[in-house]
Design a protein around this motif. Structure first.
Motif, mmCIF file in Angstrom:
data_model
loop_
_atom_site.group_PDB
_atom_site.id
_atom_site.type_symbol
_atom_site.label_atom_id
_atom_site.label_comp_id
_atom_site.label_asym_id
_atom_site.label_seq_id
_atom_site.Cartn_x
_atom_site.Cartn_y
_atom_site.Cartn_z
ATOM 1 N N THR A 87 0.834 -1.357 -0.080
ATOM 2 C CA THR A 87 -0.023 0.017 -0.056
ATOM 3 C C THR A 87 0.766 1.378 0.073
ATOM 4 O O THR A 87 1.939 1.171 -0.150
ATOM 5 C CB THR A 87 -1.099 -0.043 1.238
ATOM 6 N N LEU A 119 -2.583 -2.168 -2.941
ATOM 7 C CA LEU A 119 -3.949 -1.634 -2.567
ATOM 8 C C LEU A 119 -3.388 -0.166 -2.151
ATOM 9 O O LEU A 119 -3.246 0.450 -1.041
ATOM 10 C CB LEU A 119 -4.245 -2.305 -1.136
ATOM 11 N N TRP A 278 -4.176 3.715 6.300
ATOM 12 C CA TRP A 278 -5.313 4.301 5.617
ATOM 13 C C TRP A 278 -6.074 5.466 6.452
ATOM 14 O O TRP A 278 -6.695 6.430 5.715
ATOM 15 C CB TRP A 278 -6.184 3.314 5.303
#
Length: 280
Positions: A87, A119, A278
């Motif tokens: 990510t 991701l 995130w």
């Protein structure tokens, strides 16, 4: 798609960066066994928030944005039985081209029964970009892939529309030499395609979650379609694709994260916990 540029096409201020990562299974663990970089593109330590079976890495691009003339090349190799999740710490920003194209190539190779999850957080195309993105996935027998892209055209929060510029996209997924998915297109800022119901339909945010390597069952499809009316899901023999069109990057991120959490236990045979990065 050829991603090379002659040296004369790069201004002194342009970045040419590459990153190669290799993962291998060691007993019940996945280890990062190769880490080579050139230019401002790298990862730091391997992370194991869900135990040693899955190696997490956060891809860092210190310039924080991609300008005209920049080239980024990322190669991910996961050997037999390994499991890697990658990510990014924040949105990727593609700046005004200033007469020079910017390019990013991602190539993922997964060996037998390997697992790779790609991701990154959202990609923001500033007005007047000239962006070329190529994403290639090559899966061996038994390997599985789960990847997500959230694309934002213009900076709506700042009142900026994507009125000029071009975005070229190429996505190719193969397994055991057989083509599973091919998606290629060019979008011109301010063009009629941005308003066409066959393309963006006036949306400024487009998100795609693609899973490959096994067939989706009817129960999973029903779960995904029930998440939100804005989310569309379709399945082929060994590919599952979810798409979102809208005007809200935050909503797109939340929907893609929710869809990933729903899909992961089935596709990767592991429970899903939202990644801490995130929310930072």
């Amino acid at each position: 798609m050829r991603m090379d540029l002659p040296a004369a096409a790069l201004s002194p201020a342009s970045w040419r960066a590459s990153l190669a990562l290799g993962y291998a299974r060691a007993g019940a663990a996945t280890r990062l066994v190769q880490r080579a970089h050139s230019g401002p593109l790298r990862v730091q330590k391997a992370l194991y928030p869900e135990g040693e079976a899955v190696c997490h890495n956060i891809l860092l691009h210190p310039p924080a944005g991609i300008a005209g003339g920049d080239e980024l090349s990322i190669d991910i190799t996961a050997s037999a039985g390994s499991h890697a999740l990658l990510t990014t710490p924040g949105a990727a920003k593609w700046y005004r081209a200033n007469g020079k194209p910017a390019r990013q190539r991602v190539r993922i190779v997964a060996g037998p029964d390997a697992r790779v999850e790609w991701l990154p957080q959202e990609t923001i195309f500033f007005d007047a970009t000239d962006a070329h993105l190529a994403h290639e996935v090559d899966l061996a027998a038994g390997a599985r892939y789960l990847g997500c892209d959230v694309l934002c055209f213009g900076r709506s929060a700042s009142g900026e529309r994507y009125a000029r510029g071009t975005v070229h996209q190429h996505l190719e997924v193969r397994q055991a030499g057989r083509l599973l998915w091919w998606d290629q297109g060019v979008l011109h800022g301010g063009s009629s395609a941005m308003q066409s119901p066959l393309v963006l339909g006036g949306a400024t945010v487009c998100a795609t979650l693609l899973a490959a390597g096994r067939a989706a069952d009817a129960a999973l499809l029903a779960q995904l379609r029930a998440l939100d009316p804005a989310l569309g899901a379709s399945a082929l023999k060994s590919v599952l694709v979810l798409r979102y069109l809208g005007h809200d990057a935050e909503q797109a991120r939340k929907l893609m994260a929710l869809a990933w959490q729903t899909m992961r236990p089935y596709w990767m045979e592991r429970p899903a916990t939202e990644l801490r990065i995130w929310n930072t």
